[in-house]
Design a protein around this motif. Sequence first.
Motif, PDB file in Angstrom:
ATOM      1  N   GLY A   1       0.793  -1.225   0.000  1.00  0.00           N
ATOM      2  CA  GLY A   1       0.000   0.000   0.000  1.00  0.00           C
ATOM      3  C   GLY A   1       0.824   1.272   0.000  1.00  0.00           C
ATOM      4  N   THR A   2       0.400   2.228   0.836  1.00  0.00           N
ATOM      5  CA  THR A   2       1.041   3.538   0.898  1.00  0.00           C
ATOM      6  C   THR A   2       2.492   3.439   1.331  1.00  0.00           C
ATOM      7  N   GLU A   3       2.771   2.533   2.267  1.00  0.00           N
ATOM      8  CA  GLU A   3       4.139   2.370   2.763  1.00  0.00           C
ATOM      9  C   GLU A   3       5.073   1.952   1.624  1.00  0.00           C
ATOM     10  N   GLN A   4       4.619   1.012   0.810  1.00  0.00           N
ATOM     11  CA  GLN A   4       5.415   0.579  -0.338  1.00  0.00           C
ATOM     12  C   GLN A   4       5.580   1.710  -1.353  1.00  0.00           C
ATOM     13  N   ALA A   5       4.477   2.421  -1.625  1.00  0.00           N
ATOM     14  CA  ALA A   5       4.517   3.518  -2.603  1.00  0.00           C
ATOM     15  C   ALA A   5       5.499   4.604  -2.167  1.00  0.00           C
ATOM     16  N   ASN A   6       5.506   4.919  -0.873  1.00  0.00           N
ATOM     17  CA  ASN A   6       6.417   5.951  -0.366  1.00  0.00           C
ATOM     18  C   ASN A   6       7.875   5.507  -0.444  1.00  0.00           C
ATOM     19  N   PHE A   7       8.132   4.229  -0.147  1.00  0.00           N
ATOM     20  CA  PHE A   7       9.507   3.723  -0.223  1.00  0.00           C
ATOM     21  C   PHE A   7      10.000   3.731  -1.669  1.00  0.00           C
ATOM     22  N   LYS A   8       9.102   3.481  -2.607  1.00  0.00           N
ATOM     23  CA  LYS A   8       9.489   3.509  -4.019  1.00  0.00           C
ATOM     24  C   LYS A   8       9.948   4.906  -4.440  1.00  0.00           C
ATOM     25  N   LYS A   9       9.437   5.944  -3.790  1.00  0.00           N
ATOM     26  CA  LYS A   9       9.884   7.304  -4.093  1.00  0.00           C
ATOM     27  C   LYS A   9      11.322   7.514  -3.620  1.00  0.00           C
ATOM     28  N   VAL A  10      11.680   6.851  -2.526  1.00  0.00           N
ATOM     29  CA  VAL A  10      13.064   6.889  -2.043  1.00  0.00           C
ATOM     30  C   VAL A  10      13.969   6.176  -3.045  1.00  0.00           C
ATOM     31  N   LEU A  11      13.527   5.021  -3.514  1.00  0.00           N
ATOM     32  CA  LEU A  11      14.309   4.271  -4.505  1.00  0.00           C
ATOM     33  C   LEU A  11      14.447   5.058  -5.808  1.00  0.00           C
ATOM     34  N   ALA A  12      13.400   5.813  -6.164  1.00  0.00           N
ATOM     35  CA  ALA A  12      13.455   6.627  -7.390  1.00  0.00           C
ATOM     36  C   ALA A  12      14.535   7.698  -7.276  1.00  0.00           C
ATOM     37  N   GLU A  13      14.707   8.242  -6.084  1.00  0.00           N
ATOM     38  CA  GLU A  13      15.753   9.252  -5.881  1.00  0.00           C
ATOM     39  C   GLU A  13      17.137   8.619  -6.021  1.00  0.00           C
ATOM     40  N   PHE A  14      17.279   7.391  -5.503  1.00  0.00           N
ATOM     41  CA  PHE A  14      18.553   6.672  -5.656  1.00  0.00           C
ATOM     42  C   PHE A  14      18.841   6.441  -7.141  1.00  0.00           C
ATOM     43  N   GLU A  15      17.815   6.073  -7.899  1.00  0.00           N
ATOM     44  CA  GLU A  15      17.976   5.872  -9.345  1.00  0.00           C
ATOM     45  C   GLU A  15      18.417   7.167 -10.022  1.00  0.00           C
ATOM     46  N   LYS A  16      17.795   8.265  -9.624  1.00  0.00           N
ATOM     47  CA  LYS A  16      18.105   9.566 -10.209  1.00  0.00           C
ATOM     48  C   LYS A  16      19.558   9.956  -9.963  1.00  0.00           C
ATOM     49  N   ARG A  17      20.050   9.663  -8.785  1.00  0.00           N
ATOM     50  CA  ARG A  17      21.411  10.071  -8.427  1.00  0.00           C
ATOM     51  C   ARG A  17      22.485   9.166  -9.017  1.00  0.00           C
ATOM     52  N   THR A  18      22.161   7.885  -9.200  1.00  0.00           N
ATOM     53  CA  THR A  18      23.196   6.927  -9.585  1.00  0.00           C
ATOM     54  C   THR A  18      23.065   6.401 -11.019  1.00  0.00           C
TER      55      THR A  18
ATOM     56  N   ALA B   1       0.610   3.789  12.312  1.00  0.00           N
ATOM     57  CA  ALA B   1      -0.849   3.766  12.087  1.00  0.00           C
ATOM     58  C   ALA B   1      -1.304   5.003  11.325  1.00  0.00           C
ATOM     59  N   GLN B   2      -0.475   6.037  11.324  1.00  0.00           N
ATOM     60  CA  GLN B   2      -0.844   7.262  10.602  1.00  0.00           C
ATOM     61  C   GLN B   2      -1.025   7.014   9.106  1.00  0.00           C
ATOM     62  N   VAL B   3      -0.290   6.043   8.558  1.00  0.00           N
ATOM     63  CA  VAL B   3      -0.469   5.707   7.144  1.00  0.00           C
ATOM     64  C   VAL B   3      -1.907   5.272   6.893  1.00  0.00           C
ATOM     65  N   ASN B   4      -2.455   4.460   7.795  1.00  0.00           N
ATOM     66  CA  ASN B   4      -3.816   3.952   7.630  1.00  0.00           C
ATOM     67  C   ASN B   4      -4.861   5.006   7.990  1.00  0.00           C
ATOM     68  N   ILE B   5      -4.544   5.851   8.965  1.00  0.00           N
ATOM     69  CA  ILE B   5      -5.444   6.966   9.265  1.00  0.00           C
ATOM     70  C   ILE B   5      -5.567   7.853   8.039  1.00  0.00           C
ATOM     71  N   GLY B   6      -4.469   7.982   7.297  1.00  0.00           N
ATOM     72  CA  GLY B   6      -4.466   8.788   6.079  1.00  0.00           C
ATOM     73  C   GLY B   6      -5.405   8.262   5.005  1.00  0.00           C
ATOM     74  N   ASP B   7      -5.808   6.984   5.132  1.00  0.00           N
ATOM     75  CA  ASP B   7      -6.757   6.407   4.177  1.00  0.00           C
ATOM     76  C   ASP B   7      -8.201   6.774   4.509  1.00  0.00           C
ATOM     77  N   THR B   8      -8.404   7.467   5.617  1.00  0.00           N
ATOM     78  CA  THR B   8      -9.731   7.946   6.004  1.00  0.00           C
ATOM     79  C   THR B   8      -9.753   9.473   5.861  1.00  0.00           C
ATOM     80  N   LYS B   9     -10.864  10.074   6.206  1.00  0.00           N
ATOM     81  CA  LYS B   9     -10.961  11.530   6.138  1.00  0.00           C
ATOM     82  C   LYS B   9     -10.480  12.200   7.425  1.00  0.00           C
TER      83      LYS B   9
END
Length: 455
Positions: free
Chosen positions: A66-83, A304-312
């Motif tokens: 879910g969101t946790e995976q999506a956010n980590f992929k943004k970190v990996l994207a930065e590593f790709e950009k730099r290297t 748990a804030q990741v899951n709270i973020g899935d609500t309003k």
Amino acid sequence: MRSNTIRTHRAVTTLAALLAGALALSACSGGDGKKDSGGGSTGSGSGVSLPKLNGVNLEVAAVWTGTEQANFKKVLAEFEKRTGAKVTFVPAQDPIINFLGSKIAGGQPPDVAMLPQPGAIKQAVDKKWAKPLGPDALKELSKNYSQGWQDIGKVDGKQYGVYYKAANKSLIWYNAKAFENAGAKEPKTWKELLTTAQAVYDSGVTPFSVGGADGWTLTDWFENVYLSQAGPEKYDQLAQHKIKWTDPSVKQALTTLAQVWGKKDYVAGGADGALQTEFPASVTQTFTGGDQPKAAMVYEGDFAQVNIGDTKAKVGTDAKVFPFPAVGSAAPVVSGGDAAVILKDSKGAQALATFLASPDAATIQAKLGGYLSPNKSVPVSAYPNPVQQKIAKALIASGDDFRFDMSDQAPQAFGGTPGKGEWKDLQDFLKNPKDVAGAQTKLEKDAAAAYGNGG
């Protein structure tokens, strides 16, 4: 040899006090819970030095979804950009050690794996899968991490793990409107928690949401009660299986837990409902339905804030939080985390571990919310709301003064396998909280088998 872990014998009251003050302040400050739009790059021309890796392909395995995976992929994207490297995220299943075993047997190990337990790091080293960190990663670690967070990534004195992610597992989140309607107050002791639960129940709302389908949430409940009630020394002894699960201190903790788990009207859906509720749903059902949610409170860590973020619901206003109440003389502080471990020793894998040990990587994910880093060089201002900022500040201020998740220290067969060991035994106890002695017998039998000759 047992898995590496923090064995400090200092009191854990420092962080508990810091958290209590921090969360009280943040509850008043009303963070808006919005995601920081700048959660991408810390600047490709600044920060940690990384090699050029054009044409290099890397794989990173983790159980995140879910969101946790999506956010980590943004970190990996930065590593790709730099290297110039290309990094593929490989979704893993629990227990990740078993998943990695099948990948390695098939001749396709990922380059790096995110391991959620010190016990799993130890197993990976024992199986000769894990590779030691190189000098660049070690340099980042020594610069950015307290000694305690470095030590839990070591096996036999050698550094294998970079704790990229931390967790404060001593928090209870609550629906502010449900509390307000009930006239309920944030409790500081277990007795006050039961009083608060009764007030919520009397107002027509079920007090607790429990994600019992995920056995790890139940181990976390136990660990907080046990640490506060039995104390740090007993906690360390049980974590190392130097005392048995038939010990009277375990009986006392389970009996205390039964004061919540044993009242079916206190748990959303009763025991049967809880055992069918996975962790994400246990959070979201607490913060949907306005002032008539399925439950008013849910216990779990800052993540748990990741899951709270899935609500309003907005963290700091609709969704508030208090430290896990003191059962004994001091409130508990239980931490967890996920460590990056290299399985294929290469220039690319070492560079990725170095990046994950840097504040550059952690700052990207901190801005996105629902994440906590043990990296002391990450600016507190990177976290997107006052609640998260103060939790992060308190974690760093604590230094080495905490206890690591007990089940994560155990051999995976006991503390980290769905449907087995401690996870299954506590699910059975949730189903029948009157059978304290039976639960202790099962726990001890499974622990003895898993630890074996030295665990």
